[in-house]
Write an enzyme that holds these catalytic residues in place. Structure first.
Site, PDB file in Angstrom:
ATOM      1  N   GLY A 192       0.822  -1.209   0.000  1.00 33.13           N
ATOM      2  CA  GLY A 192       0.000   0.000   0.000  1.00 33.13           C
ATOM      3  C   GLY A 192       0.857   1.261   0.000  1.00 33.13           C
ATOM      4  O   GLY A 192       2.040   1.226  -0.343  1.00 33.13           O
ATOM      5  N   LEU A 195       0.520   3.594  -2.091  1.00 28.00           N
ATOM      6  CA  LEU A 195       0.918   3.439  -3.497  1.00 28.00           C
ATOM      7  C   LEU A 195       1.356   4.766  -4.123  1.00 28.00           C
ATOM      8  O   LEU A 195       0.807   5.825  -3.827  1.00 28.00           O
ATOM      9  CB  LEU A 195      -0.253   2.863  -4.306  1.00 28.00           C
ATOM     10  CG  LEU A 195      -0.793   1.514  -3.816  1.00 28.00           C
ATOM     11  CD1 LEU A 195      -1.871   1.009  -4.772  1.00 28.00           C
ATOM     12  CD2 LEU A 195       0.312   0.471  -3.665  1.00 28.00           C
ATOM     13  N   GLU A 215       3.591   6.319  -7.981  1.00 28.38           N
ATOM     14  CA  GLU A 215       3.677   6.054  -9.431  1.00 28.38           C
ATOM     15  C   GLU A 215       4.503   4.807  -9.756  1.00 28.38           C
ATOM     16  O   GLU A 215       4.315   4.187 -10.799  1.00 28.38           O
ATOM     17  CB  GLU A 215       4.251   7.273 -10.168  1.00 28.38           C
ATOM     18  CG  GLU A 215       3.246   8.400 -10.333  1.00 28.38           C
ATOM     19  CD  GLU A 215       1.955   7.950 -11.024  1.00 28.38           C
ATOM     20  OE1 GLU A 215       2.029   7.379 -12.131  1.00 28.38           O
ATOM     21  OE2 GLU A 215       0.864   8.177 -10.463  1.00 28.38           O
ATOM     22  N   HIS A 250       4.363   1.943  -8.073  1.00 28.00           N
ATOM     23  CA  HIS A 250       3.392   0.847  -8.024  1.00 28.00           C
ATOM     24  C   HIS A 250       2.463   0.899  -9.242  1.00 28.00           C
ATOM     25  O   HIS A 250       2.129  -0.127  -9.830  1.00 28.00           O
ATOM     26  CB  HIS A 250       2.529   0.943  -6.763  1.00 28.00           C
ATOM     27  CG  HIS A 250       3.291   0.818  -5.475  1.00 28.00           C
ATOM     28  ND1 HIS A 250       3.468   1.872  -4.624  1.00 28.00           N
ATOM     29  CD2 HIS A 250       3.891  -0.251  -4.897  1.00 28.00           C
ATOM     30  CE1 HIS A 250       4.157   1.463  -3.571  1.00 28.00           C
ATOM     31  NE2 HIS A 250       4.433   0.193  -3.712  1.00 28.00           N
ATOM     32  N   GLN A 275       7.981  -8.896   7.942  1.00 29.82           N
ATOM     33  CA  GLN A 275       9.211  -8.413   7.291  1.00 29.82           C
ATOM     34  C   GLN A 275       9.785  -7.165   7.955  1.00 29.82           C
ATOM     35  O   GLN A 275      10.723  -6.569   7.433  1.00 29.82           O
ATOM     36  CB  GLN A 275       8.987  -8.202   5.789  1.00 29.82           C
ATOM     37  CG  GLN A 275       8.049  -7.070   5.415  1.00 29.82           C
ATOM     38  CD  GLN A 275       7.748  -7.072   3.928  1.00 29.82           C
ATOM     39  OE1 GLN A 275       6.963  -7.875   3.431  1.00 29.82           O
ATOM     40  NE2 GLN A 275       8.368  -6.177   3.169  1.00 29.82           N
ATOM     41  N   LYS A 333      13.528  -1.316  -7.684  1.00 28.78           N
ATOM     42  CA  LYS A 333      14.079  -0.518  -6.577  1.00 28.78           C
ATOM     43  C   LYS A 333      14.476  -1.438  -5.437  1.00 28.78           C
ATOM     44  O   LYS A 333      15.516  -1.277  -4.814  1.00 28.78           O
ATOM     45  CB  LYS A 333      13.084   0.527  -6.093  1.00 28.78           C
ATOM     46  CG  LYS A 333      13.741   1.407  -5.055  1.00 28.78           C
ATOM     47  CD  LYS A 333      12.786   2.421  -4.523  1.00 28.78           C
ATOM     48  CE  LYS A 333      12.922   2.604  -3.053  1.00 28.78           C
ATOM     49  NZ  LYS A 333      12.527   1.558  -2.197  1.00 28.78           N
ATOM     50  N   GLN A 379      15.282  -7.895  -3.155  1.00 34.43           N
ATOM     51  CA  GLN A 379      14.009  -8.613  -3.019  1.00 34.43           C
ATOM     52  C   GLN A 379      13.665  -9.337  -4.317  1.00 34.43           C
ATOM     53  O   GLN A 379      13.246 -10.500  -4.304  1.00 34.43           O
ATOM     54  CB  GLN A 379      12.917  -7.604  -2.658  1.00 34.43           C
ATOM     55  CG  GLN A 379      11.511  -8.143  -2.762  1.00 34.43           C
ATOM     56  CD  GLN A 379      10.477  -7.153  -2.256  1.00 34.43           C
ATOM     57  OE1 GLN A 379      10.325  -6.996  -1.063  1.00 34.43           O
ATOM     58  NE2 GLN A 379       9.766  -6.485  -3.144  1.00 34.43           N
TER      59      GLN A 379
END
Ligand code: PAF
Length: 278
Positions: A31, A33, A35, A37, A61, A149, A153
């Site tokens: 969430g 959010l 640009e 996303h 996390q 980014k 991950q």
């Protein structure tokens, strides 16, 4: 666009799409959010007949001293963005729906999870891998979209998908930046005015590193990037690393496919960024 709370309802909606022969794209998010996303949802929209987005601030996390409690929660605005970007369903489960009483499983992608951000955020990637596998099992998409980014991950999730034979295409999407170069992030809103004006220097330093000729050794390049980052008053460096973009091992010499990554702390905000190095 449907908003779905329960994992069972999300799984059923997605199963129906697949039965009808529709390809399903999935964008997992926490969430707040922006640009970045939105670019993932648009890419999923362009490549699939149906698009699901998840919004879940995953407690597993975050470390005990981290920002789980204050992480921005902006659900109404997020839903509006998802609708505009073309999502068909937004899955917003409760913590108890994802981690019901007795939940005991953790997914660990060893090696990749311990370096870079993993050194400073112990357990973080275990929390990410566990929730992503869980979300993928609920939604069962054909493709899942992640921003570059969070480059580490992305590499961890690719490895998990390959190791566990997950029937999903993991798609990495380019970083979206503000006009001054700052990588878009939900955490940018923590930055004070002064900090916000200094934050783009992180990207400036990495971009300088990416421009260095092949003759510059990794050590010389990294020293130059560190020096430039440390010009920012009040900044501290967690790490600056030049790595192989596939397995995140430290670069001993310059080669194709390398990535220059950094994590810094500016005031109370941890910023990460990375660039491809040709
Ligand atoms: O990148 C994120 O927002 C999160 O780490 C993810 C992939 C949604 C898992 O909680």
């Amino acid at each position: 666009m449907r908003t779905i709370r329960g994992p069972g309802a999300m799984a059923a909606a997605s199963a129906l799409w697949r039965q009808r022969g529709l390809s399903v794209g999935f964008v997992p998010t926490m969430g707040a959010l922006h640009e970045g996303h939105v670019s993932l949802v648009r890419r999923a929209r362009a490549e699939n007949r149906r698009v699901a987005v998840s919004i879940f601030v995953n407690p597993a996390q975050f470390g005990p001293q981290e920002d789980y409690r204050r992480y921005p929660r902006t659900l109404p605005a997020d839903l509006a963005r998802c609708r505009r970007a073309g999502a068909d369903a937004v899955f917003c489960p409760e913590a108890g729906g994802v981690y019901p009483e007795g939940f005991s499983t953790q997914v660990e992608v060893r090696g990749l999870s311990d370096r870079l951000c993993g050194r400073f955020r112990p357990g973080h990637f275990k929390g990410v891998a566990t929730v992503v596998l869980k979300l993928l099992n609920i939604v069962r998409p054909h493709a899942a979209y992640f921003g570059e980014k969070d480059f580490q991950q992305l590499v961890v999730i690719r490895r998990m998908a390959a190791d566990l034979d997950l029937p999903v295409r993991v798609v990495g999407c380019p970083i979206i930046r503000e006009s001054d170069g700052l990588a878009m992030s939900s955490r940018n809103r923590y930055l004070g005015r002064e900090e916000r004006s200094l934050a783009p220097l992180l990207h400036g330093a990495l971009a300088w590193g990416a421009r260095q000729p092949r003759g510059a050794t990794p050590a010389v390049l990294l020293a130059g990037v560190r020096k430039r980052i440390l010009r920012v008053p009040g900044i501290s460096i967690d790490y600056v690393s030049l790595v192989d973009g596939r397995d995140l091992t430290d670069a001993r010499a310059r080669a194709d496919g390398q990535r220059l990554l950094a994590a810094v702390r500016l005031g109370g905000t941890r910023l990460i960024d990375n660039v491809e190095v040709a």
